[in-house]
Write a protein that holds these residues in place. Structure first.
Motif, short mmCIF file in Angstrom:
data_model
loop_
_atom_site.label_atom_id
_atom_site.label_comp_id
_atom_site.label_asym_id
_atom_site.label_seq_id
_atom_site.Cartn_x
_atom_site.Cartn_y
_atom_site.Cartn_z
N ASP A 180 12.73 -1.79 12.82
CA ASP A 180 12.44 -0.46 13.37
C ASP A 180 11.62 0.43 12.44
O ASP A 180 11.56 1.64 12.64
N ARG A 181 10.98 -0.15 11.43
CA ARG A 181 10.13 0.63 10.53
C ARG A 181 8.70 0.08 10.58
O ARG A 181 8.49 -1.14 10.56
N THR A 182 7.73 0.98 10.61
CA THR A 182 6.33 0.57 10.61
C THR A 182 5.93 0.18 9.19
O THR A 182 6.03 0.99 8.26
N MET A 183 5.47 -1.07 9.04
CA MET A 183 5.12 -1.61 7.72
C MET A 183 3.61 -1.85 7.65
O MET A 183 3.03 -2.45 8.57
N VAL A 184 3.00 -1.39 6.55
CA VAL A 184 1.55 -1.53 6.39
C VAL A 184 1.24 -1.88 4.95
O VAL A 184 2.05 -1.66 4.04
N PRO A 185 0.04 -2.45 4.69
CA PRO A 185 -0.34 -2.77 3.31
C PRO A 185 -0.40 -1.50 2.45
O PRO A 185 -1.04 -0.52 2.83
N ALA A 186 0.26 -1.52 1.31
CA ALA A 186 0.32 -0.33 0.45
C ALA A 186 -1.06 0.13 0.02
O ALA A 186 -1.37 1.32 0.04
N ARG A 187 -1.91 -0.81 -0.37
CA ARG A 187 -3.24 -0.42 -0.87
C ARG A 187 -4.06 0.28 0.21
O ARG A 187 -4.72 1.29 -0.04
N ALA A 188 -4.01 -0.23 1.42
CA ALA A 188 -4.84 0.33 2.49
C ALA A 188 -4.46 1.76 2.80
O ALA A 188 -5.32 2.63 2.91
N ILE A 189 -3.17 2.05 2.95
CA ILE A 189 -2.81 3.41 3.34
C ILE A 189 -2.99 4.38 2.18
O ILE A 189 -3.30 5.55 2.38
N ALA A 190 -2.76 3.89 0.96
CA ALA A 190 -2.96 4.78 -0.18
C ALA A 190 -4.43 5.14 -0.32
O ALA A 190 -4.79 6.30 -0.51
N GLU A 191 -5.29 4.12 -0.19
CA GLU A 191 -6.73 4.37 -0.32
C GLU A 191 -7.26 5.21 0.83
O GLU A 191 -8.30 5.86 0.70
N ALA A 192 -6.56 5.23 1.95
CA ALA A 192 -6.99 6.06 3.07
C ALA A 192 -7.00 7.54 2.70
O ALA A 192 -7.79 8.32 3.22
N PHE A 193 -6.13 7.92 1.76
CA PHE A 193 -6.09 9.31 1.31
C PHE A 193 -6.68 9.47 -0.10
O PHE A 193 -6.37 10.42 -0.82
N GLY A 194 -7.49 8.48 -0.51
CA GLY A 194 -8.21 8.61 -1.77
C GLY A 194 -7.35 8.45 -3.00
O GLY A 194 -7.67 8.98 -4.07
N ALA A 195 -6.23 7.71 -2.90
CA ALA A 195 -5.36 7.50 -4.05
C ALA A 195 -5.78 6.26 -4.82
O ALA A 195 -6.50 5.40 -4.32
N ASN A 196 -5.32 6.17 -6.06
CA ASN A 196 -5.51 4.98 -6.87
C ASN A 196 -4.24 4.13 -6.80
O ASN A 196 -3.13 4.65 -6.91
N VAL A 197 -4.44 2.82 -6.61
CA VAL A 197 -3.31 1.93 -6.42
C VAL A 197 -3.32 0.84 -7.47
O VAL A 197 -4.37 0.24 -7.75
N GLY A 198 -2.15 0.58 -8.06
CA GLY A 198 -2.03 -0.50 -9.03
C GLY A 198 -0.89 -1.43 -8.66
O GLY A 198 0.05 -1.04 -7.95
N TRP A 199 -1.00 -2.68 -9.10
CA TRP A 199 0.03 -3.68 -8.81
C TRP A 199 0.33 -4.47 -10.08
O TRP A 199 -0.57 -5.02 -10.72
N ASP A 200 1.62 -4.51 -10.44
CA ASP A 200 2.08 -5.31 -11.57
C ASP A 200 2.88 -6.46 -11.01
O ASP A 200 4.03 -6.28 -10.56
N GLY A 201 2.26 -7.66 -11.00
CA GLY A 201 2.93 -8.82 -10.42
C GLY A 201 4.14 -9.26 -11.19
O GLY A 201 5.05 -9.88 -10.64
N THR A 202 4.18 -8.98 -12.51
CA THR A 202 5.32 -9.40 -13.32
C THR A 202 6.57 -8.61 -12.96
O THR A 202 7.66 -9.17 -12.78
N THR A 203 6.42 -7.31 -12.82
CA THR A 203 7.58 -6.46 -12.50
C THR A 203 7.67 -6.15 -11.01
O THR A 203 8.60 -5.48 -10.58
N LYS A 204 6.69 -6.66 -10.23
CA LYS A 204 6.62 -6.39 -8.79
C LYS A 204 6.68 -4.88 -8.53
O LYS A 204 7.57 -4.36 -7.85
#
Length: 650
Positions: free
Chosen positions: A619-643
């Motif tokens: 019952d929750r809308t799920m979307v790619p984090a990078r896409a929605i963040a970049e939609a509002f001009g944010a910077n997105v980072g991902w640390d695969g080691t710590t997830k």
């Protein structure tokens, strides 16, 4: 009530009408063979051939021009085939036929047939839905006296049953009655204990009392002043209950005016008073509860009387041509609380908390001198186990623990020790608020939907399982064809070992057994997110870690996060268009929308391609984090080691 049109006209009579020119329509010659065999099957109650030849007729008629004759023939056949399936015990196919009949019956004005077909198609369809218990509330409208989570419960204040654990009481006052001594005593005790009061303000003369309510408000002001003396009481003021079944009918406009006058006075004078619009569970045949609805601005809560009756009107052996009444009026096998509430949830469940104003399951039927504790116990379990699980909008359940002389059904607790003990057991569940309406609970049920995500840990799953005329079921859980566990007690809660589904895509098959045979099953997709205990995916927005009721997941090497939580953390306003299944967000001059199952995000009219489509998980809308963040001009980072996902807003 006029007789049902469908089925009354025999095939021979209809043929005569065609041949004599009543209808300007010439049926195709190929229909007459099946037409006559269908008519013969109707005459002899040959159910299998009613189905066989009726379906042949339908296959021909659906390709004919739409006119009065073809519509009436189709409508009659759908109903007669549905009834034949009923007689053969095939309720699934019966429901399908009734559903096909409904739009045609509406088009040609067969209103009685519509009412019956809608009731039968609803009750005859089998269903399985899965839930799991979680912390927190699933629904909260912020209404007057609405607690964030949990369900208030209680009984009639004058009951002899111990009410220590109850968090509310039910009090009755007949319009015009000035004997307030007993009510004062109850309200004083509630003011001290914190119990809520459902104040049932009844019209003893029903529709005839409404003019006085409107034109002479002195009595209303006296009652309001009485309630105002006890400011710590959370009141649920139920005006003119069950107005849609009054023997002395109310004029709908007059009822609405009386309700509004009452609401204005109560709201102005009484602290913590919620106005409750409370019709009966099923309106009289020719009435509609919504005709009496005074408007959202005057109504705080929706209530209804929900009584579970073994026999409609206490009649055990009802004639065959009246059996439909048992389904329409939700008795016998159709006394199923979840389905009985569906129209109320559909109408109000997106904007109002709901209460069961009065309820009970009949364990004794006086008209036939019949006791049936087991029947009542099963229905009581449905009432107290299913409703808070399936409908989180329900925040209060009141039980009518009173015996009224001359009443057909006995719903009381005190007259049946088994039922009383069961009631105490059911209301001991942690979802029910104990002792005081000011207490809170932090638990609710989450609907798991069609797809379940797991890290392989054991999962406690409960099931709403409905198979018509089969109230006592055994529910089995299988993963990839392997039996895991089962339950025989509503709501069929089992701890399911998910270790075999820790990674990859799997199938959870849930089956219903009755009498040692499988009678229904459904399959659910299970997606494993890695073996063992999966490391949590963390999301930080401007250094603040977010918490989610549906955690982020990884799909196709992309991290999906709950859209609303991310957008709101970034300062955006979020709305949802249910018709198009589109989430819409606005922040400053930027407008962003994304539609479920689509790989495009629309920003200020421009399309942005996504790697993974938006989807709904639990019952929750799920979307790619990078896409929605970049939609509002944010910077997105991902640390695969710590997830860890880090979002820094501009």
């Amino acid at each position: 009530m006029r007789r049902i049109i469908c089925g009354i006209l025999s095939a021979a009579v209809m043929a005569a009408m065609v041949n004599t020119g009543v209808y300007a329509y010439e049926p195709p010659a190929k229909i007459w063979d099946s037409f006559n065999k269908y008519a013969a099957a109707l005459e002899s109650n040959d159910y299998e051939n009613i189905i066989k030849y009726g379906l042949i007729d339908i296959s021909i008629l659906v390709n004919e021009p739409v006119n009065e004759t073809t519509q009436e023939w189709l409508c009659a056949r759908y109903q007669n085939i549905a009834e034949a399936y009923e007689m053969l015990g095939d309720y699934e196919n019966s429901a399908i036929m009734y559903e096909k009949q409904i739009p045609i019956a509406k088009a040609i004005g067969w209103s009685d047939s519509v009412k019956i077909a809608e009731a039968k198609s609803l009750h005859y369809k089998s269903n399985i839905e899965l839930y799991t218990k979680v912390n927190g509330s699933q629904v909260n409208f912020g209404a007057v006296n609405e607690q964030p989570g949990g369900v208030l419960f209680g009984i009639s204040a004058d009951s002899e049953t111990d009410q220590t654990e109850c968090s509310m009481q039910l009090v009755y006052l007949e319009y015009g009655d000035t004997r307030f001594d007993w009510i004062n005593a109850v309200l004083k005790a509630a003011n001290e204990s914190g119990k809520a009061i459902e104040f049932a303000f009844n019209m003893p003369n029903q529709g005839s009392d409404l003019a006085s309510v409107i034109n002479n408000t002195a009595y209303l002001n006296t009652v309001a002043d009485l309630l105002a003396q006890y400011p710590n009481v959370k009141y649920f003021f139920r005006f003119g209950a069950e107005m849609d079944i009054w023997e002395n009918p109310a004029d709908p406009e007059q009822f609405k005016q009386a309700f509004r006058v009452t609401a204005d006075i109560i709201h102005s004078k009484v602290k913590n008073a919620a106005m409750v619009f409370s019709p009966n569970m099923v309106s009289s045949w020719d009435r509609d509860m919504m005709d009496y609805y005074p408007g959202d601005e005057y109504v705080d809560w929706i209530g209804l009387s929900l009584y579970l009756m073994k026999y409609f009107q206490g009649i055990k052996d009802r004639p065959a041509d009246e059996k439909y009444l048992e389904v329409v009026f939700c008795s016998g096998d159709s006394a199923e609380p979840v389905l009985m509430l569906k129209k109320f949830i559909d109408e109000f469940g997106d904007r109002k908390p709901i209460m069961i104003s009065e309820s009970g399951a009949s364990h004794y039927i006086r008209t036939v001198n019949e006791y049936d504790t087991q029947w009542a116990a099963t229905r009581l379990k449905m009432l107290y186990k299913y409703l808070p699980m399936v409908y989180p909008q329900i925040k209060l359940i009141a039980h009518f623990d009173t015996v009224i002389e001359g009443e057909i059904n006995d719903y009381s607790l005190k007259d049946n020790q088994t039922i009383l003990n069961l009631y105490k057991e059911l209301t001991s569940d942690e979802i029910f608020i104990k002792k005081s309406a000011y207490n809170t609970v932090n638990v609710s049920y989450k609907h798991l939907g069609d797809t379940i995500y797991t890290d392989g840990s054991p999962m406690e799953i409960s099931a709403y399982a409905h198979v018509f005329a089969q109230p006592d079921l055994k529910v089995n859980y299988y993963i990839d064809g392997n039996w895991i566990t089962s339950s025989t007690e509503i709501p069929y809660t089992s701890t399911v070992d998910m270790s075999s589904a820790a990674s990859g895509e799997h199938t959870l098959r849930v089956t219903c057994e009755a009498g040692g045979r499988e009678v229904y099953s459904e399959e659910f997709k299970v997606i494993g997110q890695g073996g063992g205990t999966q490391q949590e995916i963390s999301v930080y927005v401007d250094g603040q870690k977010l918490s989610f009721d549906q955690p982020p997941v990884i799909r196709d090497d992309r991290t999906l996060v709950p859209l609303r939580a991310i957008f709101e953390a970034m300062g955006a306003e979020v709305s949802w268009d249910a018709e198009t299944r589109t989430a819409i967000a606005k922040r400053g001059s930027d407008n962003v929308s994304i539609q479920i199952d689509q790989k495009q995000l629309i920003k200020n009219g421009d399309s942005i391609e996504l790697d993974v489509a938006a989807c709904i998980i639990n019952d929750r809308t799920m979307v790619p984090a990078r896409a929605i963040a970049e939609a509002f001009g944010a910077n997105v980072g991902w640390d695969g080691t710590t997830k860890t996902v880090t979002i820094t807003t501009a």
